[in-house]
Design a protein around this motif. Structure first.
Motif, PDB file in Angstrom:
ATOM      1  N   VAL A  26     -49.228   8.273  86.775  1.00 57.86           N
ATOM      2  CA  VAL A  26     -49.013   9.311  87.880  1.00 57.86           C
ATOM      3  C   VAL A  26     -47.791   8.540  88.548  1.00 57.86           C
ATOM      4  N   PRO A  27     -46.746   9.342  88.609  1.00 60.26           N
ATOM      5  CA  PRO A  27     -46.607  10.615  88.339  1.00 60.26           C
ATOM      6  C   PRO A  27     -46.426  10.951  86.770  1.00 60.26           C
ATOM      7  N   ARG A  28     -46.718  12.035  86.314  1.00 61.70           N
ATOM      8  CA  ARG A  28     -46.185  12.319  84.984  1.00 61.70           C
ATOM      9  C   ARG A  28     -45.797  13.975  84.937  1.00 61.70           C
ATOM     10  N   THR A  29     -45.167  14.347  84.094  1.00 63.04           N
ATOM     11  CA  THR A  29     -44.683  15.672  84.146  1.00 63.04           C
ATOM     12  C   THR A  29     -44.919  16.462  82.850  1.00 63.04           C
ATOM     13  N   ARG A  30     -45.425  17.749  82.922  1.00 63.91           N
ATOM     14  CA  ARG A  30     -45.251  18.438  81.863  1.00 63.91           C
ATOM     15  C   ARG A  30     -44.256  19.591  81.820  1.00 63.91           C
ATOM     16  N   VAL A  31     -43.502  19.638  80.724  1.00 61.20           N
ATOM     17  CA  VAL A  31     -42.512  20.593  80.589  1.00 61.20           C
ATOM     18  C   VAL A  31     -42.951  21.741  79.991  1.00 61.20           C
ATOM     19  N   VAL A  32     -42.725  23.093  80.881  1.00 59.48           N
ATOM     20  CA  VAL A  32     -43.758  24.024  80.158  1.00 59.48           C
ATOM     21  C   VAL A  32     -42.413  25.003  79.825  1.00 59.48           C
ATOM     22  N   ARG A  33     -42.444  25.471  78.507  1.00 55.88           N
ATOM     23  CA  ARG A  33     -41.365  26.176  78.053  1.00 55.88           C
ATOM     24  C   ARG A  33     -42.178  27.666  77.740  1.00 55.88           C
ATOM     25  N   HIS A  34     -41.424  28.652  78.241  1.00 60.69           N
ATOM     26  CA  HIS A  34     -41.697  30.101  78.037  1.00 60.69           C
ATOM     27  C   HIS A  34     -41.108  30.707  76.649  1.00 60.69           C
ATOM     28  N   VAL A  35     -41.465  31.826  76.157  1.00 61.96           N
ATOM     29  CA  VAL A  35     -40.765  32.424  74.918  1.00 61.96           C
ATOM     30  C   VAL A  35     -39.477  33.144  75.423  1.00 61.96           C
ATOM     31  N   THR A  36     -39.520  33.370  76.732  1.00 62.00           N
ATOM     32  CA  THR A  36     -38.133  33.892  77.460  1.00 62.00           C
ATOM     33  C   THR A  36     -37.006  32.996  77.665  1.00 62.00           C
ATOM     34  N   GLY A  37     -37.471  31.702  77.509  1.00 65.01           N
ATOM     35  CA  GLY A  37     -36.354  30.580  77.698  1.00 65.01           C
ATOM     36  C   GLY A  37     -36.489  29.900  78.890  1.00 65.01           C
ATOM     37  N   SER A  38     -37.170  30.547  79.894  1.00 62.43           N
ATOM     38  CA  SER A  38     -37.754  29.814  81.134  1.00 62.43           C
ATOM     39  C   SER A  38     -38.299  28.694  81.076  1.00 62.43           C
ATOM     40  N   VAL A  39     -38.123  27.596  81.895  1.00 63.37           N
ATOM     41  CA  VAL A  39     -38.660  26.296  81.735  1.00 63.37           C
ATOM     42  C   VAL A  39     -38.968  26.121  83.077  1.00 63.37           C
ATOM     43  N   VAL A  40     -40.478  25.265  83.169  1.00 64.76           N
ATOM     44  CA  VAL A  40     -41.096  24.910  84.493  1.00 64.76           C
ATOM     45  C   VAL A  40     -41.496  23.594  84.261  1.00 64.76           C
TER      46      VAL A  40
END
Length: 172
Positions: free
Chosen positions: A63-77
């Protein structure tokens, strides 16, 4: 220099999962394992774009650790786990939306998203998950809509996903 104006928001949801708190905690803190249990919109999950991939930045146990979540639309969180207390079964994480060349206007309206999730054992052995978030949105945004988007993610994707995951584990 004109400053953007913001409104404060709060969201909160609770739900029961038919699994032990230890099992729920293990799945919740597998920060890169989101796609193992995520319910797609077409399968009754939260409305919106489906996920394309999840990548972990950082060691899976640090901790900390980050997950990079990619959507099919190209948006990234980017969702960064800031606190993981294994004794109290509480996490804190933030969520930062990256600029999306394809649009996703709603996501550009959030700022300062900070959430907590707790996992508690109920007397019947099931688990209570409690989700809370504080956030700011630009003044022109619809606060009720933004709150609904967050709460629907918790109910339709996360809680439903955990419930399905553990129901399938029992039948396998």
């Amino acid at each position: 220099m004109s400053m953007r104006k913001f409104k404060r928001g709060h969201a909160e949801v609770r739900g029961v999962v038919d699994a032990s708190a230890e099992q729920v905690w293990e799945l919740l803190t597998d920060w890169a394992g989101l796609l193992r249990w995520w319910v797609k919109p077409g399968e009754g999950g939260r409305p919106g774009p489906d996920l394309a991939s999840v990548e972990l930045e950082g060691d899976p146990h640090n901790v900390p650790r980050t997950r990079v979540v990619r959507h099919v639309t190209g948006s990234v969180v980017d969702e960064t786990l800031l606190v993981q207390n294994d004794e109290t079964r509480r996490i804190y994480y933030n969520m930062v939306f990256r600029p999306n060349p394809g649009g996703a206007v709603l996501r550009s309206e959030f700022e300062n998203y900070l959430a907590t999730t707790t996992v508690d054992t109920l007397p019947d052995g099931k688990t209570l998950m409690t989700f809370k978030a504080e956030f700011d949105i630009v003044e022109s945004a619809d606060l009720d809509l933004m709150r609904s988007l967050i709460e629907r993610t918790w109910t339709d994707a996360i809680l439903q996903g955990f419930r399905r995951y553990f129901a399938n584990a029992k039948t396998s």
